[in-house]
Each structure stands twice: as structure tokens, then as C-alpha cells.
Design a protein around this motif. Structure first.
Motif, PDB file in Angstrom:
ATOM      1  N   ILE A  12      11.201   9.877  -2.140  1.00  0.00           N
ATOM      2  CA  ILE A  12      10.721   9.836  -0.758  1.00  0.00           C
ATOM      3  C   ILE A  12       9.417   9.054  -0.657  1.00  0.00           C
ATOM      4  O   ILE A  12       9.231   8.226   0.238  1.00  0.00           O
ATOM      5  CB  ILE A  12      10.546  11.269  -0.215  1.00  0.00           C
ATOM      6  CG1 ILE A  12      11.908  11.954  -0.070  1.00  0.00           C
ATOM      7  CG2 ILE A  12       9.820  11.261   1.126  1.00  0.00           C
ATOM      8  CD1 ILE A  12      11.821  13.432   0.243  1.00  0.00           C
ATOM      9  N   LEU A  13       8.485   9.304  -1.573  1.00  0.00           N
ATOM     10  CA  LEU A  13       7.191   8.640  -1.535  1.00  0.00           C
ATOM     11  C   LEU A  13       7.340   7.123  -1.690  1.00  0.00           C
ATOM     12  O   LEU A  13       6.713   6.347  -0.962  1.00  0.00           O
ATOM     13  CB  LEU A  13       6.277   9.202  -2.622  1.00  0.00           C
ATOM     14  CG  LEU A  13       5.749  10.621  -2.374  1.00  0.00           C
ATOM     15  CD1 LEU A  13       5.172  11.208  -3.646  1.00  0.00           C
ATOM     16  CD2 LEU A  13       4.695  10.620  -1.273  1.00  0.00           C
ATOM     17  N   ASN A  14       8.177   6.695  -2.615  1.00  0.00           N
ATOM     18  CA  ASN A  14       8.359   5.261  -2.806  1.00  0.00           C
ATOM     19  C   ASN A  14       9.077   4.623  -1.629  1.00  0.00           C
ATOM     20  O   ASN A  14       8.754   3.493  -1.233  1.00  0.00           O
ATOM     21  CB  ASN A  14       9.122   4.999  -4.114  1.00  0.00           C
ATOM     22  CG  ASN A  14       8.204   4.972  -5.317  1.00  0.00           C
ATOM     23  OD1 ASN A  14       7.518   3.979  -5.564  1.00  0.00           O
ATOM     24  ND2 ASN A  14       8.159   6.069  -6.053  1.00  0.00           N
TER      25      ASN A  14
ATOM     26  N   VAL B  38       0.557   6.143  -6.555  1.00  0.00           N
ATOM     27  CA  VAL B  38      -0.514   5.138  -6.537  1.00  0.00           C
ATOM     28  C   VAL B  38      -0.454   4.281  -7.802  1.00  0.00           C
ATOM     29  O   VAL B  38      -0.594   3.050  -7.748  1.00  0.00           O
ATOM     30  CB  VAL B  38      -1.887   5.816  -6.391  1.00  0.00           C
ATOM     31  CG1 VAL B  38      -3.011   4.803  -6.539  1.00  0.00           C
ATOM     32  CG2 VAL B  38      -1.988   6.526  -5.034  1.00  0.00           C
ATOM     33  N   ARG B  39      -0.214   4.916  -8.935  1.00  0.00           N
ATOM     34  CA  ARG B  39      -0.152   4.158 -10.200  1.00  0.00           C
ATOM     35  C   ARG B  39       1.083   3.255 -10.260  1.00  0.00           C
ATOM     36  O   ARG B  39       1.066   2.222 -10.929  1.00  0.00           O
ATOM     37  CB  ARG B  39      -0.174   5.127 -11.380  1.00  0.00           C
ATOM     38  CG  ARG B  39      -1.520   5.823 -11.559  1.00  0.00           C
ATOM     39  CD  ARG B  39      -1.593   6.599 -12.873  1.00  0.00           C
ATOM     40  NE  ARG B  39      -0.667   7.730 -12.883  1.00  0.00           N
ATOM     41  CZ  ARG B  39      -0.935   8.924 -12.338  1.00  0.00           C
ATOM     42  NH1 ARG B  39      -2.107   9.116 -11.734  1.00  0.00           N
ATOM     43  NH2 ARG B  39      -0.059   9.910 -12.400  1.00  0.00           N
ATOM     44  N   GLN B  40       2.143   3.651  -9.538  1.00  0.00           N
ATOM     45  CA  GLN B  40       3.354   2.826  -9.520  1.00  0.00           C
ATOM     46  C   GLN B  40       3.200   1.578  -8.662  1.00  0.00           C
ATOM     47  O   GLN B  40       4.027   0.668  -8.734  1.00  0.00           O
ATOM     48  CB  GLN B  40       4.541   3.654  -8.990  1.00  0.00           C
ATOM     49  CG  GLN B  40       5.036   4.716  -9.961  1.00  0.00           C
ATOM     50  CD  GLN B  40       6.054   5.648  -9.322  1.00  0.00           C
ATOM     51  OE1 GLN B  40       6.064   5.836  -8.104  1.00  0.00           O
ATOM     52  NE2 GLN B  40       6.907   6.249 -10.140  1.00  0.00           N
TER      53      GLN B  40
ATOM     54  N   GLN C 235      -1.151  -2.481  -4.504  1.00  0.00           N
ATOM     55  CA  GLN C 235      -0.970  -2.121  -3.102  1.00  0.00           C
ATOM     56  C   GLN C 235      -2.008  -1.070  -2.719  1.00  0.00           C
ATOM     57  O   GLN C 235      -2.253  -0.128  -3.466  1.00  0.00           O
ATOM     58  CB  GLN C 235       0.443  -1.557  -2.909  1.00  0.00           C
ATOM     59  CG  GLN C 235       0.982  -1.734  -1.511  1.00  0.00           C
ATOM     60  CD  GLN C 235       2.507  -1.579  -1.495  1.00  0.00           C
ATOM     61  OE1 GLN C 235       3.156  -1.695  -2.528  1.00  0.00           O
ATOM     62  NE2 GLN C 235       3.048  -1.314  -0.332  1.00  0.00           N
ATOM     63  N   ARG C 236      -2.603  -1.214  -1.543  1.00  0.00           N
ATOM     64  CA  ARG C 236      -3.609  -0.242  -1.099  1.00  0.00           C
ATOM     65  C   ARG C 236      -2.911   0.931  -0.427  1.00  0.00           C
ATOM     66  O   ARG C 236      -2.366   0.812   0.662  1.00  0.00           O
ATOM     67  CB  ARG C 236      -4.608  -0.889  -0.141  1.00  0.00           C
ATOM     68  CG  ARG C 236      -5.771   0.037   0.240  1.00  0.00           C
ATOM     69  CD  ARG C 236      -6.593   0.377  -0.992  1.00  0.00           C
ATOM     70  NE  ARG C 236      -7.854   1.039  -0.658  1.00  0.00           N
ATOM     71  CZ  ARG C 236      -8.065   2.348  -0.790  1.00  0.00           C
ATOM     72  NH1 ARG C 236      -7.097   3.140  -1.220  1.00  0.00           N
ATOM     73  NH2 ARG C 236      -9.254   2.843  -0.508  1.00  0.00           N
ATOM     74  N   ILE C 237      -2.917   2.045  -1.118  1.00  0.00           N
ATOM     75  CA  ILE C 237      -2.354   3.281  -0.585  1.00  0.00           C
ATOM     76  C   ILE C 237      -3.501   4.273  -0.425  1.00  0.00           C
ATOM     77  O   ILE C 237      -4.184   4.609  -1.405  1.00  0.00           O
ATOM     78  CB  ILE C 237      -1.278   3.861  -1.522  1.00  0.00           C
ATOM     79  CG1 ILE C 237      -0.135   2.860  -1.689  1.00  0.00           C
ATOM     80  CG2 ILE C 237      -0.750   5.194  -0.987  1.00  0.00           C
ATOM     81  CD1 ILE C 237       0.868   3.256  -2.767  1.00  0.00           C
TER      82      ILE C 237
END
Length: 329
Positions: A39-41, A70-72, A76-78
């Protein structure tokens, strides 16, 4: 995806973001890391760049999943927002002490594997806590130490949000706001905008009630808060169905369906309604399954509400809901 500025943080965040109370485990079901990661991705792939979590969601498992996300995506700015305070037992104003809150922040950093937290929020503390400057001063120290970037508050009551605005280091207010909880759009929204404080909207679907999919026969699991917390047995009842009596809510939903015929799923409309208020920085619906995320994102394709539609929704609120809930929160 459209983006809005999150108050004086300066963050440009997706107007539809993601809350993770039930990510990876529907209310009443255990946390599932694989589902959460999916879901997060999927959310990030769709343009969502603001994730709201808390140390008590899944007993830290939600924070771990967000840190992994975040590490994946290293390029990208998350933006990561988490919360602290609800681990206090008992959860009383007296238990709120700077040392305890510092410990919670450091635990969250370890859970997520991050060096700094973009936004740390006090997690619906008792009202008395908002009258204690030493609690808010702690977060200036944590910012100087590089452990956090910004402070926000998650509130139950408009009164608490207005009090929080008095502290210059409060950059965001997270509040329940939906078709069945309209009071924040009055003074709180106005004052937050005047002070350039971002508004994060939670419970936008009134615990699923505003999807239009529930009936009097709908059954909720024994350990689902929509079953056991309707009267506030475990926490503020405003978190469950936005504090609206279930049967009253169903009747109001039927009226909403008549306003928007041919819409089997009201969820995107309910989110579009929230976004009709320019003071709102972002809305953070949850998702326990990928198809719920898809439903939430469908709001982006809907046209803005017309003045007549806004007035019609307000009329349903005024007639059905306002007398029961408006002054409670």
C-alpha cells in the motif's frame, strides 16, 4: 496529484496523503508488513509524498514500515509525520513530562531508522497539556538537536487547536473534519490560516460511514473500534464515526446519496468535499487494502463542488448532525 503548502513548514505535500492507522491491518486485524509495504509503495507511485503514522500504530510496526518506504525511495522526497504521547499509561495530563516525550521521539527515530523526523505531533493529549509551555519548549530543544524538523499537534477539540496556535513553534494542526464534523471550518480554519499553520484532516470518511457502504446489518469485529468504542469506552468517541450515532449517520448518508445519485461509493466525493476548503493542506484517509487507496485517489479526478452542492451538504449536516455533535468537539 495536486500539491499544497503545509503551512509554515514550507513542505509541498500531496493534497490527498495517507494515514496509516490501519495500513497493513484493517481495524481489528493484526498488522501485515507485506500488505503495508504494498500500500505504501502504491501510494508513493501515485504521487503521495506525505505519510502520517504514530508510535502506537501496530505497536511500532507502522513506523518501521514507513521508515522502510523512505529507504526504498532514496531519491524521492517523502515527508514523514509521526506522533507521540499515546504510549503513556495512564494517558493523563500529569504523565506528560518532557523526559518521557523525548524518549518517545528517540524511540520513533530508531523504529524508522531515520536521522530526523519531518513532523512530530503531540498525539491527542488531554486538554490540560495545551496549557503547559514546558511541553512545547521541549520540541525547540529537539529541533536544535536535529531530531525533528517541525512540531504539530493532533487534537480532538477546536479549543485545543486554538490554544496550540498560541505557541509559535506549532506548525501544523491535525483535526477531524468531514461532512459530519464541520465545526473546524469556522474559527479554527480562519485562525490557522492567519498564523500560517498547516491543517491536516483526519477521519475524513467518518470511520467508513461516508463511503455509503454500511447498512444497519453491517457487522464489525469485536476488537474493531467501530464496534466497541461508539460510546467512547476506549478513547474519545469522536474518533469513531466522527462521534455520530450510527443509525443517525446512516440516515444522513442516505440523504447524501440522493444528492449524488449514481455514486455507489461516496468516499471520493467525501474527500473532494474536504478539499473544497482552501485552508486544508492535506487530507489523510487510511487504507487497509490497495483498492481502498485507489478509491481515495479517485477524488483527484472529480470536479470541484459547486456552491449549490456545498449548500446541500451543509443542509444535511444542519438538520441531521449539528444538534448532536457540533458543540462537543
Amino acid at each position: 496529484m495536486q500539491y499544497r503548502t503545509l503551512g509554515k513548514t514550507g513542505f509541498s505535500v500531496s493534497e490527498i496523503s495517507l494515514g496509516t492507522w490501519q495500513v497493513g491491518g484493517k481495524w481489528g486485524e493484526p498488522f501485515n508488513p507485506a500488505t503495508a509495504n504494498h500500500i505504501l509503495n502504491a501510494a508513493v507511485d501515485a504521487g503521495i509524498n506525505f505519510i502520517d503514522t504514530a508510535d502506537v500504530y501496530g505497536d511500532g510496526e507502522s513506523e518501521k514500515a514507513v521508515g522502510q518506504l523512505v529507504r526504498q525511495h532514496p531519491g524521492q522526497r517523502i515527508y514523514v509525520a509521526t506522533k507521540c504521547g499515546r504510549r503513556l499509561q495512564p494517558h493523563t495530563a500529569e504523565a506528560y513530562q518532557p523526559a518521557a516525550l523525548r524518549g518517545f521521539v528517540e524511540d520513533s527515530l530508531r523504529n524508522m531508522g531515520l536521522e530526523t523526523i519531518d513532523l512530530i505531533q503531540l498525539h491527542c493529549p488531554p486538554t490540560e497539556v495545551y496549557y503547559r509551555p514546558e511541553i512545547f519548549e521541549l520540541f525547540d530543544q529537539l529541533k536544535q538537536e536535529g531530531k525533528i524538523q517541525h512540531l504539530g499537534v493532533s487534537v480532538e477539540k477546536v479549543e485545543e487547536g486554538l490554544k496550540a496556535l498560541e505557541y509559535p513553534n506549532v506548525t501544523t494542526i491535525q483535526v477531524i473534519f468531514n461532512m459530519f464534523r464541520q465545526r473546524p471550518a469556522e474559527l479554527l480554519f480562519q485562525e490557522a490560516q492567519r498564523r500560517d499553520v498547516g491543517l491536516i484532516v483526519r477521519v475524513p470518511l467518518a470511520s467508513g460511514l461516508l463511503t455509503g457502504k454500511f447498512t444497519p446489518q453491517t457487522q464489525f469485529a469485536p476488537d474493531d473500534h467501530r464496534n466497541f468504542n461508539r460510546a467512547g469506552a476506549a478513547f474519545d468517541k469522536g474518533e469513531t464515526f466522527a462521534g455520530v450515532d450510527y443509525e443517525t449517520g446512516l440516515a444522513a448518508v442516505e440523504e447524501l446519496k440522493q444528492l449524488f445519485p449514481g455514486q455507489p461509493n461516496l468516499a471520493p466525493l467525501a474527500l473532494r468535499w474536504v478539499l473544497a476548503f482552501p485552508e486544508v493542506s492535506c487530507v489523510i484517509p487510511g487504507a487497509s487494502r490497495p483498492e481502498q487507496l485507489t478509491s481515495n485517489l479517485a477524488a483527484e479526478a472529480l470536479p470541484p463542488f459547486t456552491p449549490a452542492q456545498l449548500a446541500a451538504v451543509r443542509a444535511v449536516y444542519d438538520q441531521r448532525i449539528r444538534p448532536l455533535v457540533h458543540q462537543l468537539w
